[in-house]
Design a protein around this motif. Sequence first.
Motif, short mmCIF file in Angstrom:
data_model
loop_
_atom_site.label_atom_id
_atom_site.label_comp_id
_atom_site.label_asym_id
_atom_site.label_seq_id
_atom_site.Cartn_x
_atom_site.Cartn_y
_atom_site.Cartn_z
N CYS A 118 36.47 54.35 42.25
CA CYS A 118 35.83 53.20 42.41
C CYS A 118 34.65 53.37 41.43
CB CYS A 118 35.24 52.85 43.62
SG CYS A 118 36.62 52.66 45.06
N GLU A 157 33.63 49.96 38.88
CA GLU A 157 33.02 48.64 39.48
C GLU A 157 31.48 49.29 40.03
OE1 GLU A 157 36.10 50.12 40.23
OE2 GLU A 157 36.78 49.69 42.17
N TYR A 187 29.60 49.46 37.23
CA TYR A 187 29.11 48.22 36.76
C TYR A 187 28.16 47.43 37.62
CZ TYR A 187 30.26 44.00 34.22
OH TYR A 187 30.29 42.77 33.40
N TRP A 214 37.42 42.69 55.37
CA TRP A 214 36.06 42.36 55.17
C TRP A 214 35.38 42.41 56.40
CZ3 TRP A 214 33.44 40.18 50.74
CH2 TRP A 214 34.11 40.36 49.52
N PRO A 246 34.11 44.32 51.81
CA PRO A 246 35.20 45.09 52.52
C PRO A 246 35.19 46.50 52.74
CG PRO A 246 35.49 44.82 50.16
CD PRO A 246 34.22 44.36 50.43
N ALA A 281 37.71 49.78 53.23
CA ALA A 281 38.91 50.07 52.83
C ALA A 281 39.17 51.79 53.11
CB ALA A 281 39.20 49.91 51.63
N GLU A 305 30.04 47.21 46.21
CA GLU A 305 30.36 47.08 44.81
C GLU A 305 31.76 46.08 44.74
OE1 GLU A 305 31.34 49.50 46.46
OE2 GLU A 305 33.17 50.41 45.63
N ARG A 306 32.38 45.68 45.83
CA ARG A 306 33.52 44.99 45.81
C ARG A 306 32.97 43.38 46.02
NH1 ARG A 306 38.41 48.53 48.42
NH2 ARG A 306 38.11 50.29 46.99
N GLN A 349 30.37 41.72 44.05
CA GLN A 349 29.48 41.46 43.00
C GLN A 349 29.66 40.16 42.12
OE1 GLN A 349 29.20 44.31 39.66
NE2 GLN A 349 30.96 45.71 40.76
N PHE A 350 30.84 39.74 42.36
CA PHE A 350 31.17 38.47 41.48
C PHE A 350 31.22 37.47 42.66
CE2 PHE A 350 32.94 41.77 38.96
CZ PHE A 350 32.21 41.87 38.08
N TRP A 397 33.42 35.20 42.96
CA TRP A 397 34.58 34.78 43.34
C TRP A 397 35.25 35.92 44.12
CZ3 TRP A 397 37.06 38.77 41.06
CH2 TRP A 397 36.56 38.95 39.92
N GLN A 398 34.56 37.11 44.31
CA GLN A 398 35.22 38.07 45.21
C GLN A 398 35.07 37.89 46.45
OE1 GLN A 398 32.68 41.08 43.38
NE2 GLN A 398 34.48 42.12 42.59
N ASP A 399 33.95 36.91 46.89
CA ASP A 399 33.69 36.74 48.42
C ASP A 399 34.72 35.67 48.97
OD1 ASP A 399 32.64 35.59 50.86
OD2 ASP A 399 30.60 36.08 50.07
N PRO A 400 35.52 36.03 49.99
CA PRO A 400 36.68 35.28 50.79
C PRO A 400 36.08 33.90 51.05
CG PRO A 400 36.64 37.30 51.82
CD PRO A 400 35.21 37.25 50.91
N ASP A 442 44.91 49.15 50.11
CA ASP A 442 43.83 48.66 49.61
C ASP A 442 44.11 47.48 48.46
OD1 ASP A 442 41.24 48.33 48.44
OD2 ASP A 442 41.09 50.52 48.03
N GLU A 487 41.61 45.70 47.60
CA GLU A 487 40.30 45.29 46.75
C GLU A 487 39.95 46.42 45.68
OE1 GLU A 487 38.54 42.84 47.85
OE2 GLU A 487 39.48 42.16 49.78
N VAL A 488 40.46 47.29 45.66
CA VAL A 488 40.10 48.48 44.79
C VAL A 488 40.05 47.97 43.38
CG1 VAL A 488 42.08 49.73 44.45
CG2 VAL A 488 40.12 50.87 44.08
N ALA A 516 37.84 46.04 42.05
CA ALA A 516 36.84 45.07 42.23
C ALA A 516 37.38 43.74 41.57
CB ALA A 516 35.58 45.21 41.76
N ALA A 552 39.92 41.72 43.03
CA ALA A 552 40.80 40.67 44.11
C ALA A 552 39.88 39.15 44.00
CB ALA A 552 40.82 41.36 45.24
N VAL A 553 40.76 38.03 43.90
CA VAL A 553 40.37 36.95 43.82
C VAL A 553 41.00 35.99 45.13
CG1 VAL A 553 40.01 34.66 42.63
CG2 VAL A 553 39.86 36.71 41.59
N ARG A 570 43.91 36.80 47.87
CA ARG A 570 44.23 38.19 48.56
C ARG A 570 45.68 37.81 49.27
NH1 ARG A 570 38.91 37.76 48.12
NH2 ARG A 570 37.71 39.72 47.84
N LEU A 591 36.47 44.12 34.26
CA LEU A 591 35.12 43.71 34.87
C LEU A 591 34.36 43.00 33.85
CD1 LEU A 591 34.23 47.25 36.17
CD2 LEU A 591 34.46 45.17 37.41
N ARG A 634 38.00 31.23 38.67
CA ARG A 634 37.13 30.27 39.45
C ARG A 634 37.88 28.94 39.75
NH1 ARG A 634 31.87 30.94 36.15
NH2 ARG A 634 33.63 30.39 34.55
#
Lengths: 290, 992
Positions: free
Chosen positions: A32, A35, A38, A162, A184, A186, A252-253, A255-256, A258-261, B654, B656-657, B659, B661-662, B664, B683, B804
């Motif tokens: 990891c 990210e 980043y 999550w 999340p 993991a 860190e997973r 941070q954008f 669109w990552q949020d479910p 995993d 999500e690793v 970072a 995942a849009v 899932r 990234l 998006r």
Amino acid sequence: MAARAKTRKRKRATKKSPTIRILVLRAPGTNCDQETGYAFEREGATVEHMHVNALLAQPKVLTRVHGLAIPGGFSYGDDLGAGTVLGTAMRTRLLEPIQRMVDKGGIVLGICNGFQVLVKTGLLPGFSAPDEPGILPGIAHETPERAVALASNIQNRYEDRWVTLKAVTDKCVFLRRGDVIHCPVAHAEGRLVCDDEVLDRMSAADQIALRYVAPDGESPVPFPYNPNGSVDDIAGITDPTGRILGLMPHPERNQFPWQDPRFHRGDAPRSPEGLLPFKNAMRHLRKTFA
Amino acid sequence: MTTAAKSESSSGRGGKGAARPTRPVYRLEIGLKPGSLDPAGLEARTNLAEAGLAGIREVQVFKTFFLRGRLGPDDVERAAREVLADPVQEVFAVRQDLELPSGPGGPMRMVTVLRKSGVTNPEAESARIALTGIGIDVRDVQSARTYLVWTKAREKDVLAAARRALGNDVIEDVVPGRVRSFTFPKPTKRRIRRRTVPIRRLEGKALVTLSFQMGLSLTKVEMEAIRDEYRDIGREPTDVELETLAQTWSEHCKHKTLAGAVEMSDERGERRFENLLKETVFHATTELDKSWCWSVFEDNAGVIDFDGEDGVCMKVETHNHPSAIEPYGGAGTGIGGVIRDILGTGKGARPVANTDVFCFGPPDMPMEDVPKGSMHPRRILRGVVAGVRDYGNRMGIPTVNGALMFDERYVGNPVVYCGCVGIIPRKDVSKKARPGDLVVAFGGKTGRDGIHGATFSSVELHSESETVSSGAVQIGDPITEKKVLDILIQARDKRLFTAVTDCGAGGFSSAVGEMGEHVGANVDVSKAPLKYEGLDAFEIWISEAQERMVAAIPPKKWPVFKELCDAEDVEAFVLGEFTGDKRLTVRHGKTVVCDLDMGFLHDGLPRITREATFTAGGDAEPTWKPRKRYDKDLLELLGMPQIGSKEWVIRQYDHEVQAGAVVRPLTGTEQGPADAAVVAPKLGSNRGIVLSNGINPAYGDIDPYAMAMAAVDEAMRNAVAVGADPARIAVLDNFTWGNCNRPSTLGTIVRACEGCRDAALLFGTPFISGKDSLNNEFRTDEGELISVPPTLLISAIGVIADVRKTCTSDLKTPGNPIYVVGLTHDELGGSHWYRRKRRVGRNAPQVREDAPAVMKAVAQTIRKRYVRAAHDPSEGGIAVAAAEMAFASDHGMHLDLRRVKGTTRENHRLLFSESTTRFLLEVDKAKAKTFEAGLKKAGVAFGKAGRVTKEPTLTIVGRDPAGGRAAHELIRIPTVKLRETWRNALHLGEEA
């Protein structure tokens, strides 16, 4: 990963603010690191990625950085128990320079496997144990006690889901009490265990940093809100200085946006919650090293 | 043997024959502190119970290490205190028995599981590294697990259950009691000699016997071709030469059936293919000639344009036979192998996502129905999932998409598809080894692992396979591969090599043979670092030891590469050089053990023409009386393991690793199934990759042509449903079939290839890579041959400009209208609704001319954000799709089947038909008019058939079977019930 060895700079760091250097450590099996680095860069840090062999050869590097991040992954395969091999190497050979960096106001962040490593080094919870002899014969520095463990999840398997976290300490520079972070987990070994006395001691010293809560903030919570059976729903702890944080979940997973479910439902916050620990830590570092 | 020799070669202590004082072996037992929770014990208990052991009161576990080296009892004490035992959770005992916990009382049995010699043991190796690191000079380590089982059962029964549930005879010893002593085996000496195999005088049957005895899996015709070649040369072949030919000519490497000539005859007439694949699947790609396809069918994986600067590549591999024998190791090395395919694409790609599709026997199959010599489907499933989990997660690659299929015919021969996606700079897509470049191998050491893997994968399994073929099984070591990945990308970016490839099936022989095909190579196998001594030259040459890569490195860049590897503890060595003489020369030191002409090696395989026939399968289309309600049918469908939730599997990966995942595998507040995965691999960039799959062997039982078309359609619509642009999707063809020497079986694969070709041309969707695994059959002790159903997996990979603008399947806002786009036909053949009634039918779903227009129109409405939720009806039809959309959210849905467009009017068909190219869409109320106008303009059939309701209930109404005009309620079920049924469909988990 192409840019692994390179150092990226973000424009956001204005000329006035000091350059904050964060070392992102990498061992065989770390995964990891990109990210995590980043996320620090997004908050204005200058990030340097380094292999643990290089750091062991030159521990002095730690005198010129302001923070150390130990990212998630499976260092050395974790076949002996998560974090054991890297934790042992750091405990025997890097404790002093890390402690010195923290003494000066520097920070250490361990996420997931990084948290497991910090627990194996004893830096978390960071109880001093002056009576315990040094590990390497002939070297007798003060070695912190290994007082907590991150044991196999109660369901005895790896789990990716999550969770909702709540900051419950005033002490930690990465967090502000009441901060809520969705991100999340993991891992297979994230169940924090310790004896009651240690728990009381951490609690009294305000070292319990993050708890798993229900999406509505409710606590205590059953599985799956507490995803591993951790005692007291503990997701992360800090050391007595508040400058070392270890947590199982992965901020860190998130941070954008669109990552949020919640993103596809239109309910994700504009500013991703996972950046909070990085933001807070950078604020602390800028103030300290201004 | 490994353990002893392993430390030998890595500690660099040379001196053959040096006096070896016998050092004591120390035993160290480590257990949990009394009163601790023991999750491993709980899991073992569940597994033992499942293996048939009754009356277990409790299970606890402790581990044992055996250590040998220059150490004394104090060192062992320190090893335990500082490294091997956790001070918070564990207690330990050195050189004596650990005090056993009292447990619940009553009789207790002990059973110990330990790795066999020669099998990779990462735990022991880690212990050696960690202890050496703190100055404890340990040379040999072995580890074991002892299970304390409180039960009244006899020792014999406990042991039998343990063999089934806790260890695997192929790689582990399972012994009664605790193990108090362990003898590290002595390394054997290496034999170095050139061995020839007389072949020139052999004829017919004798050649076949020789092939069988050596495990070459070559046919009579092939053996004759080899014999004739050596008659011409005027000498006998060496064992290494024969082994090399066998590897290179294996079905696995040469695809001789699919790339061969076929004479086909079916109801469409007779036709001949000179090269089946080239004239069907490749043909479509060539015809389509898409400029965004950068590399197709020539490298390890196909590469397509991602953002102009980088490309994305994908490959899917099977690891069926190894997974049948040792599910954990087989599946782990399956995923490990396909990851190396990606690492070895071009000058190296960085993996960004994994996929997995498994087909097993029914999970609820009674134990007595499982044929002797194969494992229960649940055990295979658990092992396979754990294998993929432990390898993929450790590699730091998210596993994001997959499928699980069940059918009785997979019981002896499971199907394990592992896929990997990578990202690669455009400038690194091509590679070419040049004469003078060094042949450099790096990564893991070479052992006897997986000898004859390539040839083993090309024969049928039987009840004794487990014992005969155990050499073909291996245990992966993902951290070594992760180190290889880290090095590879750095070296690529420093431009240190001209070509790289993976050591897969056939090991060095295939890797060096392929890279040097056009130049020639001269290598010395004695240079290879070994896991243990005693390997024959041919064993080193064809060993399939994992985690190894071969690179072509210009001599002046070798020191930089070596330094890079040293800095990160990666083993690298020069095996030889690429020559320019177009010969494959293999030496062991000075002894030449192989000298083959590259031309004969790669082109000498005799071509034969196979016959293929086909007649449609299935049974008569059943007729059903119309019924008033279908609530029960829907719940039964949701409860089928194939349709039900795969959460137990998904959450162990995993996803999500990295970072990225849009979208899932599970989506919505209540976590329903997603159609496809979306990953953002760079990234800081919003550009994404969509991954989906299409597979439905049941249609293949009727007509593999229809199955192939439907599978491409399914993969496409899954991708489109999350927001992919159908004009930027590429697909992979992955075949798992029975024995194609039977004309009737070969005929089914011809039909499937033709279906692939026609679907690709129809959709304008090129195939970029593929895989075929034939001979997937299991022979029972009674002599019955069980062949897997024709199992075509279509994997789709697409590029999305902006992640998006993607869409998920869960319902979003009450009041929004629901549309059914596309036509529903009388196509219940091969459907799950029939299957539930153990029928197949005859009307398999067809893909029609209008399909591309539907895909395009729907993709546009999603990109324009008119659509809030999208899902494709597939397994279980509209009824299941509607249920999934509803129970993924906390809302409900009302659906009126009378508004669904199509050629059938009957309720059961509208509910459960699995017609292709259809979508269920929740459309933003405010955009409904524009949405409708767009579809009309595109000439796409659609019906406004329902709405999202606040009440969390699924209601489906249709035509009154009695003939009344009013809407007739067919289904009304609270979503909570639908969700629970779906979640409990696949019972696998032991819950804490």
